[in-house]
Write a protein that holds these residues in place. Structure first.
Motif, short mmCIF file in Angstrom:
data_model
loop_
_atom_site.label_atom_id
_atom_site.label_comp_id
_atom_site.label_asym_id
_atom_site.label_seq_id
_atom_site.Cartn_x
_atom_site.Cartn_y
_atom_site.Cartn_z
N ASN A 1 0.95 -1.21 0.17
CA ASN A 1 -0.14 0.07 -0.02
C ASN A 1 0.85 1.33 0.09
O ASN A 1 1.09 1.75 0.92
N ARG A 2 1.46 1.48 -1.21
CA ARG A 2 2.29 2.89 -1.33
C ARG A 2 1.69 4.10 -0.87
O ARG A 2 2.40 4.94 -0.61
N TYR B 1 -6.14 2.42 -9.38
CA TYR B 1 -4.79 2.05 -9.13
C TYR B 1 -4.35 2.69 -7.63
O TYR B 1 -3.77 2.15 -6.75
N ASP C 1 -6.58 1.24 -4.65
CA ASP C 1 -6.08 -0.34 -4.51
C ASP C 1 -4.73 -0.27 -3.88
O ASP C 1 -4.28 -1.18 -3.10
N ASN C 2 -3.90 0.91 -4.08
CA ASN C 2 -2.70 0.74 -3.28
C ASN C 2 -2.58 1.75 -1.92
O ASN C 2 -1.53 2.35 -1.49
N THR D 1 -0.17 4.70 -13.52
CA THR D 1 1.06 4.50 -12.59
C THR D 1 2.14 5.55 -12.92
O THR D 1 2.97 5.62 -11.76
#
Length: 255
Positions: free
Chosen positions: A2-3, A25, A28-29, A225
């Motif tokens: 989990n950035r 994206y 989800d992170n 991304t």
């Protein structure tokens, strides 16, 4: 991994395309994401499958100053902070030269593609500053650097996005707010795919190796991304940049 845990991100144009891929994206992170835009009927199914405590959509016309402020106020009420803004809202009017464009067509393209970024940033900079800094990513286009016939309003608006991004990067560096643009090439959004179909295929639009080093169109997640990189700590020394995410298109066109 989990950035983006505990990060709160506002994404415009968030019903579909690059913006929705970015919402998915980031969420989800680990990010809490607040999406705004039109086409709530399209957005409904996607957002219904997300945790409403961490991913929401508010129907908002990004041309409307009061509507933007209402959304920003709601975001602050829900999440209490803001760490990044991603301006994806845009339209692609094409097929007309300057003398064929009406005032309304020109004004609408500039209002959505460029002026909305000014309005959203004006409303959100105080929140980013209050959070101790953050990041703004604005979606521009290769048309800012090398364009084609029939897209004067689009090319002008996207060149404006790059200029505005660089200028804000200078103004807000003192507040630890980084501002960057992304020059995207052809991306598999609904609008692009409709254009390809109408043209009779990707080759008819020049999406071949001779024109584009990677002879295909991008998946929206490939842009998402890149956006994630620009808002991440890994890009802590990147500001005032126009990052090319275009499959090598400009490398060919500008040689």
């Amino acid at each position: 991994m989990n950035r983006f845990n505990d990060k709160v991100v506002l994404v415009t144009g968030a019903a579909s395309g690059i913006a929705r891929a970015t919402v998915e994206y980031l969420n989800d992170n680990g990010a809490r994401v607040y999406g705004i835009g039109l086409e709530a009927n399209i957005a409904q199914g996607f957002y219904a499958g997300r945790d409403p405590s961490s991913c929401v959509f508010k129907e908002t016309d990004v041309r409307d100053t009061a509507a933007i402020q209402s959304a920003v106020d709601d975001l602050q009420s829900r999440f209490g902070r803001l760490d990044a803004v991603v301006n994806c809202a845009g339209i692609y009017p094409n097929g007309k030269r300057v003398e064929e464009l009406s005032d309304e067509e020109w004004d609408n393209a500039l209002a959505i593609n460029l002026t909305s970024i000014f309005k959203v940033c004006r409303a959100t900079m105080p929140l980013l500053r209050r959070s101790g800094g953050g990041s703004v990513v604005n979606i521009a286009s290769v048309h800012a650097e090398a364009t084609v016939p029939g897209v004067p309003a689009y090319a002008a608006s996207k060149a404006g996005v790059v200029g505005l991004s660089r200028q804000m990067a200078l103004d807000y560096a003192v507040d630890r707010i980084r501002v960057n643009a992304i020059l995207v090439g052809s991306v598999a959004t609904r609008i692009t795919l409709d254009d390809i179909k109408a043209a009779g295929g990707a080759e008819a639009l020049g999406l071949t190796f001779e024109r584009n080093s990677i002879a295909r169109i991008a998946d929206p997640v490939e842009i998402a991304t890149s956006i994630g990189f620009l808002i991440s700590p890994e890009a802590s020394f990147v500001t005032g940049s126009a990052l090319q995410v275009d499959g090598g298109l400009l490398a060919r066109l500008l040689n």
